[in-house]
Design a protein around this motif. Structure first.
Motif, short mmCIF file in Angstrom:
data_model
loop_
_atom_site.label_atom_id
_atom_site.label_comp_id
_atom_site.label_asym_id
_atom_site.label_seq_id
_atom_site.Cartn_x
_atom_site.Cartn_y
_atom_site.Cartn_z
N GLY A 51 -19.92 -3.10 14.16
CA GLY A 51 -18.91 -2.05 14.33
C GLY A 51 -19.41 -0.68 13.91
O GLY A 51 -18.69 0.32 14.03
N ASN A 54 -20.57 1.89 17.57
CA ASN A 54 -19.65 1.91 18.72
C ASN A 54 -20.22 2.70 19.90
O ASN A 54 -19.84 2.47 21.04
N ARG A 248 -12.48 1.64 19.06
CA ARG A 248 -12.70 0.20 19.26
C ARG A 248 -11.56 -0.48 20.03
O ARG A 248 -11.80 -1.35 20.85
#
Ligand code: PMP
Length: 420
Positions: A51, A54, A248
């Motif tokens: 994460g 991105n 996200r």
């Protein structure tokens, strides 16, 4: 040929190393959604640095800005002094992200990582309210330091603390028990029952989609009711957007879609843009009550990270990224549903929102087998959930059709092979 001896990790690195085990190769190069190892094998990246990436690897614009800053002999230490990159980040974040969303927050730099922003949010909420307890939720994940671990709902991880983790009440996350049980009614009764001796908490902390806890996406109505309960009892709402934020789930902040306004927001991982460590805590202005130095730290706001973070925000001047995620998320969901329907043997359930997607399987070990098979075939994915029961798809938010199709194709072949 592999040049690095993998034994180095086994012999010298602490046992606690984790990804070396699930991705047993040495990576040397990466660009966008592709990675290569020492043997030259190419991988599609559906992991995005857990994460932190991105925007994919080595984004050319962020790289240019970073190299330019380094070549200009810009200040490299990170102690919280006034620097031009910090000023530029503050202004850009306010103008590009906060103002257009009608959001007014003070921006705090709590330290370099996700756990630092959570830690600062918990401390501030307690100091601002004068209360001690925090409500957290089953399967939430908020970090590894004592405070953030205390609100993390994973017994294996909690055991790592070696001490009791206190002053936290864990409530069921949306749909944890069943979708027919109204767990928020229970929460309200619990707060109303002043005879029980239960203290009104300082804050509630939650993820809108639980990343580590099994890709559980809370319904918007559930989030709205949580916000209403917080307002009614004067409890601060902390949204941990460390993993679900920065585009996200299809909008910059994950909670925007539910129309809620947290009192404190935690961001890290992809806020630095280039994999550069940065965390920010967004604070409702009237809660900005710490005196200078009451919360400090050497690496509060890294100048290299400010440079790449500001460059990354240039991608948010229009809705290109949001549209990319929203449109391609439909393709991901449809592919996962097709797999679940095609292979009832895996007893799967599609989960997630936007580019936080996955399939939970009731078959023990199934998800880990799928990610291991995918890795062999050149797709990087991880598992999620308390029993590693979910295989998790986490592609960069700017991935193109070709990358997505290739990755999904490898995934389909991997599931087929594991089902046998
Ligand atoms: N909050 C959430 C929602 C996370 O997913 C994570 C990391 N997986 C953290 C906090 C902690 O971040 P870090 O590992 O950077 O300390």
């Amino acid at each position: 040929m592999t040049k690095t001896d993998m034994k180095v990790f086994e012999e010298l690195e602490s046992e606690v190393r984790s990804y070396c085990r699930s991705f047993p190769t040495v990576f040397t190069k990466a660009k966008g959604y592709k990675m290569w190892d020492e043997a030259g094998k190419e991988y599609i990246d559906f992991f995005s640095g857990a994460g932190a990436l991105n925007y994919g690897h080595n984004d050319p614009y962020m790289k240019e800005k970073l190299v330019e800053y380094i070549l200009s002999d810009g200040v490299t230490h990170s102690l919280d002094m006034a620097t031009a990159p910090k000023a530029e980040f503050l202004e850009t974040f306010n103008n590009v992200i906060l103002k257009p969303r009608n959001m007014e927050y003070k921006i705090m730099f709590p330290g370099p990582t996700g756990t630092n922003t959570v830690e600062s949010a918990l401390k501030l909420a307690r100091k601002a309210t004068g209360r001690t307890d925090i409500i957290s939720f089953t399967n939430g994940f908020h970090g590894m330091t004592i405070g953030s671990l205390s609100v993390t709902g994973n017994s294996f991880k909690r055991k790592g603390a070696g001490v009791p983790l206190q002053h936290v009440v864990t409530m069921p996350y949306d749909n944890f028990v069943s979708d027919s049980l109204d767990d928020l009614e229970y929460l309200e009764r619990f707060l109303e029952d002043r005879g029980s001796g239960v203290a009104i908490p300082a804050a509630m902390i939650l993820e809108t989609v639980q990343g580590e806890g099994g890709i559980n996406a809370a319904r918007f109505e559930w989030l709205q009711r949580i916000e209403a309960i917080c307002k009614r009892w004067d409890i601060l709402l902390i949204v941990d957007d460390v993993q679900a934020g920065v585009g996200r789930t299809g909008t910059f902040f994950s909670f925007e879609q539910a129309g809620i306004k947290p009192d404190i927001i935690c961001l890290s991982k992809s806020i630095g843009g280039y994999g550069t460590p940065l965390a920010i805590t967004l604070i409702r202005p009237d809660l900005d009550i710490w005196d200078p130095g009451e919360h400090n730290g050497t690496f509060r706001g890294n100048n290299h990270a400010f440079v790449t973070a500001t460059a990354a925000l240039s991608y948010w001047k229009d809705d290109t990224l949001e549209r990319n995620v929203q449109e391609k998320a439909k393709v991901i969901k449809a592919t996962l549903q097709k797999l679940v329907d095609m292979y009832p043997e895996m007893k799967g359930e599609v989960r997630g929102r936007g580019f936080m997607a996955g399939v939970a399987s009731e078959i023990e070990g199934f998800a880990s087998k799928v990610t291991a098979e995918a890795f062999q075939r050149g797709l990087i994915m991880e598992t999620s959930g308390p029993e590693d029961e979910v295989f998790k798809l986490f592609p960069p938010i700017n991935i193109d059709d070709e990358g997505l199709e290739k990755g999904l194709h490898i995934l389909e072949e991997s599931v087929k092979s594991v089902v046998g």
